[in-house]
Enzyme design. Structure first.
Site, PDB file in Angstrom:
ATOM      1  N   ALA A  95       0.800  -1.226   0.000  1.00 28.98           N
ATOM      2  CA  ALA A  95       0.000   0.000   0.000  1.00 28.98           C
ATOM      3  C   ALA A  95       0.834   1.278   0.000  1.00 28.98           C
ATOM      4  O   ALA A  95       0.606   2.167  -0.825  1.00 28.98           O
ATOM      5  CB  ALA A  95      -0.969  -0.019   1.186  1.00 28.98           C
ATOM      6  N   GLN A 135       4.593 -13.667  -1.607  1.00 28.65           N
ATOM      7  CA  GLN A 135       5.323 -12.473  -1.182  1.00 28.65           C
ATOM      8  C   GLN A 135       6.136 -12.701   0.086  1.00 28.65           C
ATOM      9  O   GLN A 135       7.173 -12.088   0.286  1.00 28.65           O
ATOM     10  CB  GLN A 135       4.366 -11.296  -0.948  1.00 28.65           C
ATOM     11  CG  GLN A 135       3.882 -10.632  -2.212  1.00 28.65           C
ATOM     12  CD  GLN A 135       2.490 -11.101  -2.587  1.00 28.65           C
ATOM     13  OE1 GLN A 135       2.174 -12.284  -2.423  1.00 28.65           O
ATOM     14  NE2 GLN A 135       1.658 -10.207  -3.079  1.00 28.65           N
ATOM     15  N   ASP A 190      -4.020  -3.160   3.579  1.00 28.24           N
ATOM     16  CA  ASP A 190      -4.265  -2.310   2.425  1.00 28.24           C
ATOM     17  C   ASP A 190      -5.423  -1.354   2.643  1.00 28.24           C
ATOM     18  O   ASP A 190      -5.506  -0.322   1.983  1.00 28.24           O
ATOM     19  CB  ASP A 190      -4.536  -3.176   1.190  1.00 28.24           C
ATOM     20  CG  ASP A 190      -3.261  -3.833   0.692  1.00 28.24           C
ATOM     21  OD1 ASP A 190      -2.701  -3.343  -0.294  1.00 28.24           O
ATOM     22  OD2 ASP A 190      -2.812  -4.812   1.308  1.00 28.24           O
ATOM     23  N   LYS A 224      -3.506  -9.219   2.663  1.00 31.70           N
ATOM     24  CA  LYS A 224      -3.289 -10.339   1.748  1.00 31.70           C
ATOM     25  C   LYS A 224      -4.047 -11.579   2.206  1.00 31.70           C
ATOM     26  O   LYS A 224      -4.126 -11.875   3.401  1.00 31.70           O
ATOM     27  CB  LYS A 224      -1.795 -10.646   1.651  1.00 31.70           C
ATOM     28  CG  LYS A 224      -1.443 -11.712   0.636  1.00 31.70           C
ATOM     29  CD  LYS A 224      -1.756 -11.256  -0.774  1.00 31.70           C
ATOM     30  CE  LYS A 224      -1.466 -12.367  -1.777  1.00 31.70           C
ATOM     31  NZ  LYS A 224      -1.784 -11.940  -3.144  1.00 31.70           N
TER      32      LYS A 224
END
Length: 357
Positions: free
Chosen positions: A55, A203, A244, A255
């Site tokens: 973000a 990630q 986010d 996520k």
């Protein structure tokens, strides 16, 4: 000396060449590749394809991107200039639907453009330039302050778990959820950090484990479905994750899989802290059910990471990029102004008052 990811700025403005320079995160951890992007289409694509992600980093990239889109426009007609600005802003806003920092940064740039709209076009361009630089510099300070507040919540030698990547690669420096880890490393806290691989884009494995290991931290990578095992063994003292978007009631989008981590941690009595700059708090949304959730291609699950396809042809795939963690599962939300707890809506209003002062 071998270059590491810590030697690279995640997001920066190349003043000389008029370019957004980013680390291409789709190439990590195998190759550190810098991209120099000068046109708005390439910047949009970089955000959409997660070449730049997280973000805070998305917000900084959008601010620089909309400035670059306007800097070379040759006109003295302010009406035409603002029409082009609005078009560029709306275009970049379509790149990712969930990360509110994208819209926050673009709205800040728009406010600056209108504020200077009584002057010349060149004055507006310079104002946009200065605001983009300011947003980037603020991100470094905000993450550092989040790290300081989060560090006060844990003891040296603690076992920490994080999900996805809310690290340096998701911001300009420090990150959000990893900020206490970086600051703790500087103070010799000796944290033991467990990193979820984070399906389907990995990630955690590709980015968080990579950057924290590069910083010399004690890092252990685990599969997403191992969180219960490590928590039951007493290896985890606290969970730090980024986000986010945060709704007014404290529900948080992060996520996919974050809600599972939070639910399991709640079962084992382990505190869960969401590290969130105030720019991610969206008071226009009453609860997490109103947060738009991005869905991505099923190929990311069935074949992206494999030499050969690992699922039957034609099978249906559900691939939401984020899930929402209910506020009841969150111990506290760590902002640059301090740690807030329930009732979140009231606590957020107090935080925003601090921001104004």
């Amino acid at each position: 000396m071998r270059k590491t990811i810590l030697d690279c700025d995640t997001v920066t403005l190349d003043e000389e060449n008029g370019a957004l320079v980013i680390v291409d995160q789709t190439q990590l951890p195998n190759r550190i590749e810098m991209l120099s992007l000068t046109n708005i289409e390439d910047i949009w694509e970089a955000i959409y394809l997660l070449k730049v992600r997280g973000a805070p980093a998305i917000g900084v990239s959008a601010a620089i991107g909309v400035y670059l889109a306007m800097k070379d426009i040759q006109t003295e007609d302010m009406g035409l200039f603002m029409k082009r600005f609005k078009k560029a802003k709306e275009y970049l806003a379509t790149s990712r639907p969930t990360a509110v920092n994208l819209f926050w940064a673009l709205d800040r740039m728009e406010a600056v453009a209108y504020k200077h709209g009584e002057g010349s076009v060149e004055e507006v361009k310079e104002a946009l330039h200065q605001e983009a630089v300011r947003i980037r510099e603020e991100d470094i300070e905000v993450c550092r302050r989040i790290g300081e507040h989060a560090l006060s919540l844990v003891q040296p030698q603690a076992g920490l778990l994080t999900h996805c990547n809310a690290g340096k690669l998701a911001a300009v420096k420090y990150g959000t959820a990893t900020a206490p880890m970086y600051l703790g490393q500087e103070k010799g806290y000796g944290f033991h950090i467990y990193v979820d691989e984070t399906r389907p884009l990995l990630q955690g494995a590709r980015l968080t484990a990579f950057e924290l290991q590069s910083a010399g931290m004690d890092v252990t990578l685990i599969c997403d479905n191992m969180v219960g095992a490590v928590m039951k063994k007493g290896l985890i003292d606290a969970v730090f994750v980024g986000c986010d978007r945060v709704a007014a009631n404290g529900d948080t989008a992060n996520k996919i899989g974050t809600s599972v981590v939070a639910a399991v941690a709640h079962y084992y009595g382990i505190p869960v802290y969401v590290c969130a700059p105030t720019s991610t708090i969206d008071m226009a949304l009453s609860c997490g059910a109103e947060i738009p959730i991005e869905e991505r291609s099923g190929d990311e699950i069935t074949e992206m990471w494999y030499e050969k396809r690992m699922a039957p042809q034609g099978v249906k795939v559900y691939n939401p990029c984020f899930d929402v963690t209910d506020h009841e599962l969150i111990t506290g939300i760590v902002t640059e102004y301090g740690v807030v707890q329930e009732p979140y809506e009231e606590s957020f209003q107090k935080i925003f008052q601090k921001a104004i002062l």
